[in-house]
Design a protein around this motif. Sequence first.
Motif, PDB file in Angstrom:
ATOM      1  N   CYS A 200      33.706  30.483  34.284  1.00 38.56           N
ATOM      2  CA  CYS A 200      34.258  31.521  35.181  1.00 38.56           C
ATOM      3  C   CYS A 200      34.899  30.846  36.393  1.00 38.56           C
ATOM      4  O   CYS A 200      34.488  29.777  36.969  1.00 38.56           O
ATOM      5  N   PRO A 201      36.036  31.442  36.790  1.00 42.41           N
ATOM      6  CA  PRO A 201      36.820  30.964  37.744  1.00 42.41           C
ATOM      7  C   PRO A 201      36.514  31.060  39.306  1.00 42.41           C
ATOM      8  O   PRO A 201      37.137  30.746  40.212  1.00 42.41           O
ATOM      9  N   ALA A 202      35.530  32.014  39.289  1.00 43.85           N
ATOM     10  CA  ALA A 202      35.074  32.485  40.702  1.00 43.85           C
ATOM     11  C   ALA A 202      34.674  31.435  41.602  1.00 43.85           C
ATOM     12  O   ALA A 202      33.994  30.244  41.097  1.00 43.85           O
ATOM     13  N   PRO A 203      34.937  31.332  42.858  1.00 50.58           N
ATOM     14  CA  PRO A 203      34.529  30.284  43.593  1.00 50.58           C
ATOM     15  C   PRO A 203      32.781  30.072  43.587  1.00 50.58           C
ATOM     16  O   PRO A 203      32.521  28.974  43.663  1.00 50.58           O
ATOM     17  N   SER A 204      32.170  31.212  43.499  1.00 56.13           N
ATOM     18  CA  SER A 204      30.874  31.192  43.268  1.00 56.13           C
ATOM     19  C   SER A 204      30.439  32.148  42.361  1.00 56.13           C
ATOM     20  O   SER A 204      30.586  33.462  42.383  1.00 56.13           O
ATOM     21  N   HIS A 205      29.569  31.656  41.517  1.00 52.82           N
ATOM     22  CA  HIS A 205      29.239  32.620  40.394  1.00 52.82           C
ATOM     23  C   HIS A 205      28.342  33.930  40.793  1.00 52.82           C
ATOM     24  O   HIS A 205      28.436  34.964  40.157  1.00 52.82           O
TER      25      HIS A 205
ATOM     26  N   SER B 223      30.681  39.923  36.555  1.00 57.68           N
ATOM     27  CA  SER B 223      30.458  39.604  35.277  1.00 57.68           C
ATOM     28  C   SER B 223      29.089  39.044  35.279  1.00 57.68           C
ATOM     29  O   SER B 223      28.137  39.003  34.161  1.00 57.68           O
ATOM     30  N   PHE B 224      29.046  37.944  36.013  1.00 59.20           N
ATOM     31  CA  PHE B 224      27.824  37.178  35.997  1.00 59.20           C
ATOM     32  C   PHE B 224      26.620  37.507  36.640  1.00 59.20           C
ATOM     33  O   PHE B 224      25.536  37.682  36.198  1.00 59.20           O
ATOM     34  N   ARG B 225      26.884  38.629  37.467  1.00 57.45           N
ATOM     35  CA  ARG B 225      25.539  39.231  37.936  1.00 57.45           C
ATOM     36  C   ARG B 225      25.288  40.318  36.956  1.00 57.45           C
ATOM     37  O   ARG B 225      23.900  40.696  36.917  1.00 57.45           O
ATOM     38  N   LYS B 226      26.071  40.928  36.126  1.00 54.77           N
ATOM     39  CA  LYS B 226      25.570  41.823  35.043  1.00 54.77           C
ATOM     40  C   LYS B 226      24.797  40.835  34.179  1.00 54.77           C
ATOM     41  O   LYS B 226      23.798  41.586  33.591  1.00 54.77           O
TER      42      LYS B 226
END
Length: 147
Positions: free
Chosen positions: A108-113, A118-121
């Motif tokens: 995941c390229p997001a600064p915070s997961h 998608s990660f929250r899902k």
Amino acid sequence: MVMDIGEVARRSGVTASALRYYEDIGLIRSIGRHGLRRQFDPSVLVKLSLIRLGSMAGFSLVEIAGMFERDGELRLPRTDLHAKADEIQQQMRDLRVLRDALRHVADCPAPSHLECPSFRKLLHTASRAERPERGVRASKNRKRPGT
């Protein structure tokens, strides 16, 4: 051809101490002793393979012992096998969710997961897997003290 416990251990990959334990709990039987060494019929190797397969499938040694008649004949309770297969299928589903979550976290390229939808899902899906099935009260699955 009779095999001593060392030969059975070598050919089966089961330690001698495990073989003694299996005999103690009635899973296998020696046919005698040569000095202090237990002797086994070669057919014990097939039985040890069945024990290993049952263990790999998640059956306890007590459950596996129940699959053998007194005379050593195999009795496979089909309903138990279906139930175990269903349990393994659910474990596979759960493991796929875990695999996907781990891959996403790794890529995941997001600064915070936690900011990543998608990660929250995936977190939500994982938390649902821990809850009891809908329509079944959690208290029904729990034993009350003293019962």
